[in-house]
Design a protein around this motif. Structure first.
Motif, PDB file in Angstrom:
ATOM      1  N   ILE A   1       6.176  -6.798   0.175  1.00 15.71           N
ATOM      2  CA  ILE A   1       6.713  -5.950   1.299  1.00 15.71           C
ATOM      3  C   ILE A   1       7.411  -6.726   2.709  1.00 15.71           C
ATOM      4  O   ILE A   1       6.853  -7.807   2.999  1.00 15.71           O
ATOM      5  CB  ILE A   1       5.699  -4.862   2.083  1.00 15.71           C
ATOM      6  CG1 ILE A   1       4.812  -4.108   1.177  1.00 15.71           C
ATOM      7  CG2 ILE A   1       6.106  -4.068   3.218  1.00 15.71           C
ATOM      8  CD1 ILE A   1       3.548  -3.380   1.725  1.00 15.71           C
TER       9      ILE A   1
ATOM     10  N   VAL B   1       9.233  -3.732  -1.800  1.00 19.55           N
ATOM     11  CA  VAL B   1       9.665  -2.674  -0.734  1.00 19.55           C
ATOM     12  C   VAL B   1      10.284  -3.239   0.374  1.00 19.55           C
ATOM     13  O   VAL B   1       9.608  -4.131   0.941  1.00 19.55           O
ATOM     14  CB  VAL B   1       8.318  -1.868  -0.565  1.00 19.55           C
ATOM     15  CG1 VAL B   1       8.537  -0.892   0.601  1.00 19.55           C
ATOM     16  CG2 VAL B   1       7.809  -1.266  -1.941  1.00 19.55           C
TER      17      VAL B   1
ATOM     18  N   HIS C   1      11.534   0.218  -3.433  1.00 16.69           N
ATOM     19  CA  HIS C   1      11.495   1.580  -2.292  1.00 16.69           C
ATOM     20  C   HIS C   1      11.977   0.971  -1.298  1.00 16.69           C
ATOM     21  O   HIS C   1      11.925  -0.044  -0.826  1.00 16.69           O
ATOM     22  CB  HIS C   1      10.045   2.217  -2.446  1.00 16.69           C
ATOM     23  CG  HIS C   1      10.166   3.341  -2.169  1.00 16.69           C
ATOM     24  ND1 HIS C   1       9.866   4.674  -2.896  1.00 16.69           N
ATOM     25  CD2 HIS C   1      10.084   4.118  -0.699  1.00 16.69           C
ATOM     26  CE1 HIS C   1      10.060   5.647  -2.251  1.00 16.69           C
ATOM     27  NE2 HIS C   1      10.081   5.453  -1.004  1.00 16.69           N
TER      28      HIS C   1
END
Length: 400
Positions: free
Chosen positions: A99, A123, A162
């Motif tokens: 992330i 992400v 994402h």
């Protein structure tokens, strides 16, 4: 999963600054994931230090950074962290997911490397639309560098598993620059209803800070960077010199010294620059203020912002005055918890402050609406769960 979470400005509640990544990481840990936070510190002695903070493994890399740095100084800091984080990330074993949370946009480079070299998905969280913010603010002017930056932005979005945006405007910007609408989720900044809440005022602290007990207090807390355009607040304070109001600035940044000099030039004595405090003390100070101001320059890209101070003000139960003609304007007007004022018209802000000072029942009603909104829509318990659900719903093969 074993998650590598990259955030250059990671802060805990014991430190001044935004704590979104701390709360998200805590939620991910509670969901059963192992989280390694990769961040910076200018105070550590060695080049790298690792600490366990509330079950989060935090790896600090020695990279100096300060909000008062010049643009060149900041760029050096961004590139230094990009390099050191990339090297550290590639050496970290058994990672299932990365992330990366901006800003700056360079935070996406180590995540992109992890995907290209080790086939580890990532992400990407967008807290500001770079490079459009520095472009519109005049910090990035070279046409070649602009093309490179925009190419890199698009590459980051296209390769992300994402993308999480902090406002509707940011989500639109992501999609228009290569992001997949189906893989883009808007999760705004978070209210912290257990950290900021309405209660009896701490008059002892108020007096210790040199503030008047009977004044009507307006607070601006958080960054005082160029983007905040806080000189408009000083111009409004100048118009209110003869009225029993006090303006309180918490935090700091590159414009603080110039704002202090402007107050001296105008001979304004009811503006207080109190500096930075940990969250608990910031909460106490915000609590004894009457109104919160969220200020930004009148630049279209800044209309997409999702400022921490707005959501902490909601949680604190304060009426909110915003001067950004974007989603925050729509939010405070539609939810009945504050007002919008023109950032180019100090008289409008001054008039609104006087109006609220003279109408305590309206101050109370707006504050109650703010608190309701924080509790039912924007509290971290709600939004961290949304973030965790995004992660848990990814189709990622775990590494044993």
């Amino acid at each position: 999963m074993r998650i590598l979470y990259i955030h250059q400005y990671f802060k805990t509640p014991a430190e001044p600054g935004g704590t979104r990544s701390y709360w998200v990481a805590k939620e991910l840990v509670n969901a059963g994931h192992h989280v390694t936070m990769l961040t910076t510190s200018s105070s550590i002695i060695s080049k790298k230090e690792t600490k366990i903070i509330d079950e989060i493994e935090v790896v600090y890399l020695k990279v100096p950074y300060d909000q008062k740095m010049s643009i060149l100084g900041r760029m050096k800091s961004f590139l230094s962290f990009m390099y050191k984080a990339s090297v550290t990330a590639l050496k970290t074993k058994d990672i299932n997911l990365v992330i990366a949370t901006s800003t700056p946009l360079t935070i996406g480079f180590p995540a992109l490397l992890m995907k290209k070299i080790k086939n580890i998905p990532y992400v990407f969280e967008v807290r500001d639309l770079w490079p459009e913010v520095p472009i519109q603010m005049g910090g990035l002017k070279n046409s070649f560098l602009i093309r490179i930056a925009k190419w890199f932005e698009r590459t980051i979005y296209l390769n992300a598993e994402h993308v999480i945006a902090l406002s509707p405007g940011m989500a639109d910007g992501i999609i228009s620059n290569g992001g997949d609408k189906q893989n883009t989720t808007m999760i705004p900044n978070m209210a912290k209803i257990n950290e900021f809440w309405p209660r009896a005022k701490n008059y002892e602290l108020l007096k210790d800070l040199g503030l008047r007990v009977d004044s009507f207090k307006i607070v601006h807390f958080g960054s005082l960077g160029l983007a905040n355009g806080a000189n408009t607040i000083i111009e409004s304070a100048k118009l209110l010199k003869g009225i029993n109001v006090e303006f309180i600035f918490l935090g700091g940044g590159s414009t603080e010294e110039s704002l202090i000099k402007l107050c001296e030039e105008y001979q304004i004595v009811n503006v207080h620059f109190l500096g930075k405090f940990p969250m608990a003390k910031t909460s106490e100070i915000v609590n004894f203020c009457d109104v919160s101001i969220v200020s930004f320059l009148d630049i279209p890209i800044l209309y997409t912002n999702s400022p921490n101070k707005l959501f902490d003000s909601l949680s604190a139960g304060k009426p909110i005055i915003v001067n950004s003609a974007g989603w925050t304007k729509n939010l405070v007007e539609e939810e009945g918890c504050g007002y919008y004022v023109n950032p180019n018209n100090p008289e409008e802000l001054a008039d609104k402050i006087v109006f609220l000072q003279n109408n305590p029942e309206i101050v109370q009603r707006l504050g109650e609406e703010s608190r309701k909104l924080a509790e039912h829509k924007f509290d971290k318990s709600i939004l961290c769960r949304e973030f965790s659900n995004v992660i848990n719903n990814l189709n990622i093969n775990q590494i044993n």
